[in-house]
Design an enzyme around this catalytic site. Structure first.
Site, mmCIF file in Angstrom:
data_model
loop_
_atom_site.group_PDB
_atom_site.id
_atom_site.type_symbol
_atom_site.label_atom_id
_atom_site.label_comp_id
_atom_site.label_asym_id
_atom_site.label_seq_id
_atom_site.Cartn_x
_atom_site.Cartn_y
_atom_site.Cartn_z
ATOM 1 N N CYS A 33 -4.222 -6.086 -2.638
ATOM 2 C CA CYS A 33 -3.205 -7.057 -2.196
ATOM 3 C C CYS A 33 -3.363 -8.455 -2.779
ATOM 4 O O CYS A 33 -2.450 -8.974 -3.403
ATOM 5 C CB CYS A 33 -3.245 -7.194 -0.681
ATOM 6 S SG CYS A 33 -2.871 -5.681 0.179
ATOM 7 N N ASP A 56 0.804 -1.239 0.000
ATOM 8 C CA ASP A 56 0.000 0.000 0.000
ATOM 9 C C ASP A 56 0.829 1.278 0.000
ATOM 10 O O ASP A 56 0.404 2.313 0.516
ATOM 11 C CB ASP A 56 -0.947 0.045 1.214
ATOM 12 C CG ASP A 56 -2.145 -0.883 1.065
ATOM 13 O OD1 ASP A 56 -2.221 -1.614 0.064
ATOM 14 O OD2 ASP A 56 -3.020 -0.858 1.951
ATOM 15 N N ASP A 113 2.803 -3.264 -3.929
ATOM 16 C CA ASP A 113 1.799 -4.190 -4.483
ATOM 17 C C ASP A 113 0.649 -3.482 -5.182
ATOM 18 O O ASP A 113 0.033 -4.027 -6.089
ATOM 19 C CB ASP A 113 1.273 -5.135 -3.386
ATOM 20 C CG ASP A 113 0.526 -4.427 -2.266
ATOM 21 O OD1 ASP A 113 0.672 -3.191 -2.103
ATOM 22 O OD2 ASP A 113 -0.214 -5.112 -1.533
ATOM 23 N N HIS A 159 -1.042 -13.512 2.527
ATOM 24 C CA HIS A 159 -2.351 -12.993 2.087
ATOM 25 C C HIS A 159 -2.926 -13.673 0.843
ATOM 26 O O HIS A 159 -3.598 -13.037 0.032
ATOM 27 C CB HIS A 159 -2.302 -11.465 1.875
ATOM 28 C CG HIS A 159 -3.647 -10.824 2.064
ATOM 29 N ND1 HIS A 159 -3.889 -9.499 1.795
ATOM 30 C CD2 HIS A 159 -4.834 -11.346 2.488
ATOM 31 C CE1 HIS A 159 -5.159 -9.225 2.048
ATOM 32 N NE2 HIS A 159 -5.749 -10.331 2.468
#
Ligand SMILES: *[C@@H]1O[C@H](CO)[C@@H](O)[C@H](O)[C@H]1NC(C)=O
Ligand SMILES: *[C@@H]1O[C@H](CO)[C@@H](O)[C@H](O)[C@H]1NC(C)=O
Ligand SMILES: *[C@@H]1O[C@H](CO)[C@@H](O)[C@H](O)[C@H]1NC(C)=O
Length: 566
Positions: A76, A38, A288, A132
């Site tokens: 993400c 981010d 990302d 994730h």
């Protein structure tokens, strides 16, 4: 006698020959990917931002190649899935939103992942930091998907010190999320996680120095994602103090978070240099997706001057900050201006490692190693990038060469504009000696010996100026909720002139619409599944566990804001 000595001599010569052959066979390069979470397009200073500097990241770009048009999915899970699978999110079931910790789904198991490919080719494969891509079953987790080793967290984010996370929805307690492989890792709690992950990555690099085996290391940082809602921005006090000239306290903390991340890049490069492994390494840094400047998980990050932010179809969501360095790049010290997509890393890095890929992988990414490693004026490869195709939210965006088509948007359009501005007061005091600051960075000191041309003050400002994005004037706006939008991102990087009604562009428009329809027909069903109450850390060990297979405890534990499993 004669026969025997000749025989021995021949044997001896032969041995020398095969030793020489072994020495001459190029060793596969180490591959190091440092990923930010981010971090915004303008949260690095190599495009001219002066509010706070990122000398190490900038040095990587100036000594290597600044990835001017690196694209990634805007969130993400899809972004990490595209990196590891080389495929569009619509082809791995990750096209809609992200995996929340309490949801039982994952990146499709039938995709072959980059770490699996590298492992088969003899690499040691390591993930340090965020995953994730699903963890509700053991087979979804990193060490069962190609990574020999994982040190970090399975879910979306954690606290920077306590490594616990609470999802922003009701009914789920705070849960610990930090592991070494499958085991909960309890040591060093309270250590700032950006430093902790960097130290672990350094340890792996040092340990690797004497090994024949090539190294794949993905250092997947928490920075600059927010921590839990009650304390979203976290950095050590002494780091925050360095930015006391920034008036907004949140922005000041954010600058400290970025600074720690920048130092991480310097530490990794220095450790590679100190252990004599830099020359044979490819190092990539990128974020990302775009920063969430406002709204959910807002971290104050900036995608200026681009429109939109994380989880939007606009350039601010998908055009990300990035750079690559390798001694194999012929055009080190120049901007790489071709569009490159994160799904390209799988075929591109495979090429760099001398790995021939199996044709059955059905990749969406393309091999850009010849362009990246070749001369600065290598012709552009005309290419397609599907930014988003989410029929649940009725939004699609695709780019074909310079043309970009957007249909629909996210969040009812509330994040469609330029959401930040560039700070002109409150400047980093180091800005007045920016070139010196860059050249004194750990990264620059390690990389300068490989320079083709000296990194002079003048070269730094030339590259920095060329990387600055200039927007024209708003000409014909577009409301993506009621009309289609078409942009020429080469001349209009800020998406301000809708060409959809221009007769001259009707063929381009038709081609883009057709591609969306074709890609839609090829899409998998989104993998999303509803939350499970059994996921609640309270029903396990106060940690996020593989909740689809672990029996919940009969009596819930008291985990809220206290409980940790260790
Ligand atoms: C939370 O749990 C309560 C009680 O079990 C339930 O009634 C409620 O629907 C749940 N809320 C959500 C958002 O899942
Ligand atoms: C654009 O969006 C509208 C409304 O959701 C939809 O009807 C149309 O099919 C979309 N066009 C394409 C090419 O996907
Ligand atoms: C792979 O998984 C996706 C998503 O789960 C599915 O749509 C697709 O059909 C699968 N492909 C194969 C070859 O099994």
């Amino acid at each position: 006698m004669w026969a025997l000595s000749t025989f021995l001599l021949l044997l001896c010569l032969q041995r020398v020959k095969s030793d020489e052959a072994a020495a001459a066979a190029p060793r596969r390069p180490n591959i190091i990917i440092i990923m930010a979470d981010d971090m915004g397009f303008d949260d690095v200073s190599f495009r001219g931002g002066r509010e706070f500097l990122t000398p190490n990241i900038d040095a990587l770009a100036y000594h290597g190649r600044l990835l001017d048009r690196l694209y990634a999915p805007a969130m993400c899970t899809p972004s990490r899935g595209a990196l590891l699978s080389g495929r569009y999110p619509i082809h791995t079931g990750t096209q809609h939103f992200v995996i929340s910790n309490e949801e039982p789904w994952a990146l499709t198991l039938n995709a072959t992942l980059l770490p699996e490919i590298l492992k088969t080719a003899g690499y040691s494969t390591n993930l340090v930091g965020k995953w994730h891509l699903g963890f509700s079953r053991p087979e979804y987790t990193p060490t069962q998907r190609g990574f020999d080793y994982h040190f970090g967290y399975w879910g979306a984010y954690i606290d920077y010190y306590q490594r616990r996370s609470k999802m922003p929805i009701a009914n789920y307690s705070l849960g610990y999320d930090f592991r070494r492989n499958m085991e909960l890792e309890c040591r060093d709690r309270g250590v700032y996680v950006t430093d902790l992950l960097t130290t672990e990555a350094e340890r792996l690099i040092k340990e690797h120095a004497d090994k024949e085996q090539p190294l794949f290391l993905m250092l997947s940082h928490l920075a600059t994602h927010t921590a839990n809602e009650d304390d979203p921005l976290q950095a050590p006090e002494e780091e925050i103090r360095k930015f006391s000239y920034i008036r907004d306290p949140n922005r000041r903390k954010f600058a400290a978070m970025v600074s720690k991340l920048d130092q991480s890049v310097g530490r990794i490069i220095s450790t590679l240099a100190a252990t004599d492994q830099l020359e044979n390494s490819i190092v990539i840094f990128y974020s990302d997706n775009g920063a969430p400047s406002v709204g959910m998980f807002a971290n104050t990050g900036s995608n200026f001057p681009l429109r939109g932010q994380k989880n939007t179809p606009w350039e601010g969501g998908v055009r990300v900050a990035g750079a690559i360095w390798s001694s194999q790049l012929q055009a080190r010290g120049s901007i790489f201006s071709q569009p490159i997509y994160v799904a390209d890393w799988l075929p591109t890095l495979s090429h760099a490692a001398g790995i021939e890929l199996d044709g059955s992988l059905k990749l969406d990414g393309i091999d850009l190693w010849p362009q990246l490693a070749g001369s600065a004026d290598a012709p552009h490869v005309p290419r397609e990038i599907l930014h988003i195709l989410d029929d649940e939210w009725r939004v699609s965006a695709i780019q074909l060469g310079q043309w970009k088509y957007v249909n629909g948007t996210t969040s009812a359009g509330q994040y469609d504009s330029v959401l930040t501005y560039r700070e002109l007061d409150n400047l980093d005091p180091r800005e007045s000696s920016y070139p010196v600051t860059v050249r004194n960075s750990a990264t620059s000191r390690a990389l300068s010996r490989y320079d083709l041309r000296r990194l002079t003050q003048r070269r730094i400002s030339t590259i920095r100026q060329s990387a600055t994005v200039h927007c024209g004037d708003l000409q014909r706006s577009c409301n993506p909720l009621v009309e289609e939008c078409l942009y020429d991102t080469e001349t209009d990087p800020c998406e301000q002139n809708n060409l959809v009604y221009s007769a001259r562009h009707s063929d381009v428009l038709a081609a883009l619409q057709r591609r969306i329809r074709e890609l839609r027909a090829s899409a998998s069903t989104p993998g999303n599944r509803a939350s499970m109450a059994e996921a609640n850390p309270t029903w396990h060990t106060c940690a996020w566990e593989t909740f689809e297979v672990q029996k919940p405890k009969l009596v819930p534990l008291e985990c809220d804001y206290q409980g940790v499993p260790c």
